[in-house]
Design a protein around this motif. Structure first.
Motif, PDB file in Angstrom:
ATOM      1  N   GLU A  85      32.075 -42.361  51.861  1.00  0.00           N
ATOM      2  CA  GLU A  85      32.258 -42.477  53.290  1.00  0.00           C
ATOM      3  C   GLU A  85      30.891 -42.586  53.953  1.00  0.00           C
ATOM      4  OE1 GLU A  85      34.426 -39.077  54.544  1.00  0.00           O
ATOM      5  OE2 GLU A  85      35.849 -39.207  52.909  1.00  0.00           O
ATOM      6  N   CYS A 103      49.569 -40.066  52.323  1.00  0.00           N
ATOM      7  CA  CYS A 103      48.361 -39.673  53.060  1.00  0.00           C
ATOM      8  C   CYS A 103      47.106 -40.043  52.277  1.00  0.00           C
ATOM      9  CB  CYS A 103      48.380 -38.178  53.357  1.00  0.00           C
ATOM     10  SG  CYS A 103      49.607 -37.689  54.591  1.00  0.00           S
ATOM     11  N   GLU A 112      46.586 -43.746  52.838  1.00  0.00           N
ATOM     12  CA  GLU A 112      46.029 -44.030  54.155  1.00  0.00           C
ATOM     13  C   GLU A 112      44.575 -43.578  54.252  1.00  0.00           C
ATOM     14  OE1 GLU A 112      47.273 -45.684  56.768  1.00  0.00           O
ATOM     15  OE2 GLU A 112      48.950 -46.230  55.491  1.00  0.00           O
ATOM     16  N   ASP A 113      44.289 -42.414  53.667  1.00  0.00           N
ATOM     17  CA  ASP A 113      42.921 -41.900  53.653  1.00  0.00           C
ATOM     18  C   ASP A 113      41.982 -42.898  52.989  1.00  0.00           C
ATOM     19  OD1 ASP A 113      40.634 -40.339  53.615  1.00  0.00           O
ATOM     20  OD2 ASP A 113      41.285 -39.119  51.931  1.00  0.00           O
ATOM     21  N   TYR A 155      41.563 -46.263  55.061  1.00  0.00           N
ATOM     22  CA  TYR A 155      40.657 -46.216  56.206  1.00  0.00           C
ATOM     23  C   TYR A 155      39.208 -46.048  55.767  1.00  0.00           C
ATOM     24  CZ  TYR A 155      44.193 -46.366  59.846  1.00  0.00           C
ATOM     25  OH  TYR A 155      45.179 -46.792  60.692  1.00  0.00           O
ATOM     26  N   THR A 205      36.756 -48.772  57.115  1.00  0.00           N
ATOM     27  CA  THR A 205      35.855 -48.324  58.182  1.00  0.00           C
ATOM     28  C   THR A 205      34.765 -47.361  57.711  1.00  0.00           C
ATOM     29  OG1 THR A 205      37.210 -46.399  58.791  1.00  0.00           O
ATOM     30  CG2 THR A 205      37.785 -48.516  59.786  1.00  0.00           C
ATOM     31  N   THR A 226      35.292 -44.159  57.275  1.00  0.00           N
ATOM     32  CA  THR A 226      35.715 -42.810  57.661  1.00  0.00           C
ATOM     33  C   THR A 226      37.231 -42.703  57.547  1.00  0.00           C
ATOM     34  OG1 THR A 226      35.819 -43.475  59.991  1.00  0.00           O
ATOM     35  CG2 THR A 226      33.781 -42.460  59.237  1.00  0.00           C
ATOM     36  N   PRO A 227      37.768 -41.510  57.262  1.00  0.00           N
ATOM     37  CA  PRO A 227      39.214 -41.376  57.010  1.00  0.00           C
ATOM     38  C   PRO A 227      40.078 -41.289  58.263  1.00  0.00           C
ATOM     39  CG  PRO A 227      38.118 -39.280  56.668  1.00  0.00           C
ATOM     40  CD  PRO A 227      37.026 -40.278  56.944  1.00  0.00           C
ATOM     41  N   HIS A 228      39.495 -41.173  59.449  1.00  0.00           N
ATOM     42  CA  HIS A 228      40.250 -41.131  60.698  1.00  0.00           C
ATOM     43  C   HIS A 228      41.287 -40.009  60.728  1.00  0.00           C
ATOM     44  CE1 HIS A 228      38.832 -44.939  62.622  1.00  0.00           C
ATOM     45  NE2 HIS A 228      38.535 -45.227  61.367  1.00  0.00           N
ATOM     46  N   GLY A 229      40.972 -38.862  60.121  1.00  0.00           N
ATOM     47  CA  GLY A 229      41.862 -37.712  60.177  1.00  0.00           C
ATOM     48  C   GLY A 229      42.911 -37.655  59.080  1.00  0.00           C
ATOM     49  N   TRP A 230      43.056 -38.724  58.313  1.00  0.00           N
ATOM     50  CA  TRP A 230      44.050 -38.723  57.240  1.00  0.00           C
ATOM     51  C   TRP A 230      43.675 -37.757  56.124  1.00  0.00           C
ATOM     52  CZ3 TRP A 230      48.820 -40.573  57.338  1.00  0.00           C
ATOM     53  CH2 TRP A 230      49.135 -41.541  58.302  1.00  0.00           C
ATOM     54  N   ASP A 231      42.384 -37.457  56.006  1.00  0.00           N
ATOM     55  CA  ASP A 231      41.968 -36.500  54.984  1.00  0.00           C
ATOM     56  C   ASP A 231      42.509 -35.109  55.271  1.00  0.00           C
ATOM     57  OD1 ASP A 231      40.380 -36.462  57.240  1.00  0.00           O
ATOM     58  OD2 ASP A 231      38.603 -35.751  56.173  1.00  0.00           O
TER      59      ASP A 231
END
Length: 444
Positions: free
Chosen positions: A31, A228, A231-232, A235, A239, A241-246
């Motif tokens: 990341e 999840c 999605e993690d 992203y 991008t 960064t995981p955008h909160g999926w982590d």
């Protein structure tokens, strides 16, 4: 004043330790990371491990750099960042063997990025540069401090990626870029499995026990955990960064792992099948396993969300490995206790055929659990170690295939049915069953 060089044993231990980490653990998720190092005196700091294609790039930004030393002002060329491939690691170790005072920044086998000599003058003391990596390989990003008795303080931002199709940045390592699709496919498989399991339970309402509901919950958590994870990784791939999926991934992973160990223990004890209660020793196993899994998941979060650059990273890895081993050993005991209890019961209750069926089932379950633990802890580790960096996803696929196979076998063995093996009683085979029990066929 003459500088005191690092001893050979010090430098060798640093690199040996780095090799151990690179072998024992999967590649660090690449990341975009920003971190602060404060008064750090470590001679070597590992930041990232990443598989580059021929279109790879690494960007390192440092700011707020200060170096404090108890000796004379350190030479800025003795502190810097570099890339090192696993193939070159042995060559560097040979250089250190030949000259214990050798600084790794002078090695011809590293890909030097920059030293503190390249920093802008104080008070800014910063640097920002992107470097192409034209030679495909798996590299580790290190910071080296060859200045004796010095402490470094700085803010570091690292970005590593490959460029796909000449324009799209891929922030996942070359061996992990397939993971989003892989996890998504397995999540679909578990959702389909859950639907089938619910249908099976509905069709056999009279034989459904509480353990079957718990098993349905396990399937749901596994499916949500994988979606999840997909999605993690997606992203991060797109991008950086995981955008909160982590966060969701860690939540569902925690619930899933606790449920998995709990289900194995409860099935192994025959809870809700053979008996509606747990004995004291079986309760103690659960009271040990569940808190340990909480600790293991805390360690997992620390490992996944920080990285090898923190000083306690090694400790958390040791905690995770130790807890995992203890839990794997602990869940075996209830199954062994059930087998021994059934053997003792078979000598007195006069139901040989029924006890033989139960013993067969538990012995098979024991073998399945042992096989699952062996494969996911040893075989997967071996695959991760020997596979080329471009095929690191194979170990993840093997682990998910083994997990799905384990779930299918366990759920098949203990599915709700009007005439499952727990309640089979064939009088015609009673004598054969008694003979089999007498022959001690079920010793572990």
């Amino acid at each position: 004043m003459t500088k005191t060089p690092l001893t050979f044993l010090q430098v060798l231990s640093i690199f040996s330790f780095s090799v151990l980490l690179l072998l024992l653990l999967p590649s660090v998720t690449a990341e975009i990371k920003t971190l602060t190092i404060t008064a750090d005196s470590r001679p070597m700091i590992l930041f990232e491990k990443f598989g580059f294609t021929h279109t790879g790039h690494v960007t390192v930004s440092v700011s707020g750099v200060s170096v404090a030393s108890t000796l004379s002002s350190p030479d800025p060329s003795r502190l810097g960042f570099f890339l090192l491939s696993e193939e070159s690691l042995l060559q560097v170790l040979m250089e250190l063997q030949q000259n214990p005072s050798f600084c790794v920044l002078d090695s011809q086998y590293i890909l030097s990025l920059f030293t503190f000599r390249d920093l802008s003058p104080p008070p800014h003391a910063s640097f920002n540069q992107s470097y192409p990596v034209s030679s495909p390989n798996e590299y580790s990003l290190f910071f080296a401090n060859c200045a004796p008795e010095s402490q470094v303080t700085m803010s570091v931002r690292t970005t590593v990626y490959n460029i796909d199709n000449g324009k799209t940045k891929d922030y996942l390592s070359a061996g992990q870029t397939q993971l989003p699709a892989l996890y998504f496919l397995f999540s679909l498989a578990y959702f389909a499995f859950l639907v089938f399991w619910i249908h099976t339970c509905y069709r056999n309402k009279r034989s459904v026990h509480r353990i079957h509901m718990l098993m349905a919950g396990l399937l749901l958590m596994k499916a949500l955990n994988l979606i999840c994870a997909a999605e993690d990784k997606h992203y991060v791939k797109v991008t950086g960064t995981p955008h909160g999926w982590d966060v969701l991934f860690y939540i569902f992973q925690f619930i899933r792992v606790v449920l998995l160990f709990t289900v194995i223990v409860l099935v192994g004890t025959g809870w809700s099948f053979l008996k509606p209660f747990l004995q004291e020793k079986e309760k103690k196993v659960l009271m040990i396993v569940i808190p340990l899994q909480v600790l293991a998941n805390v360690a997992s979060v620390v490992i996944g969300e920080t990285g090898p650059f923190i000083k306690d990273w090694v400790t958390w890895n040791q905690v995770f490995l130790l807890v995992d081993i203890v839990c794997c050993c602990a869940i075996i005991f209830p199954i062994v206790w059930s087998i021994r209890s059934l053997r003792e019961t078979s000598k007195t209750d006069g139901k040989a055929a029924r006890n033989l069926a139960k013993l067969t089932l538990f012995r098979q379950f024991y073998i399945v659990v042992i096989g699952y633990l062996y494969f996911t802890r040893i075989v997967v580790f071996a695959l991760r170690t020997i596979a080329a960096y471009r095929y690191q996803w194979v170990s993840n696929a093997a682990e998910e295939i083994a997990s799905l196979a384990f779930y299918l076998v366990m759920f098949y063995m203990f599915q709700p049915a009007e005439k499952n093996e727990y309640f089979v009683l064939d009088e015609e085979e009673e004598e054969a069953a008694m003979a089999a029990l007498r022959e001690e066929e079920f010793e572990l």
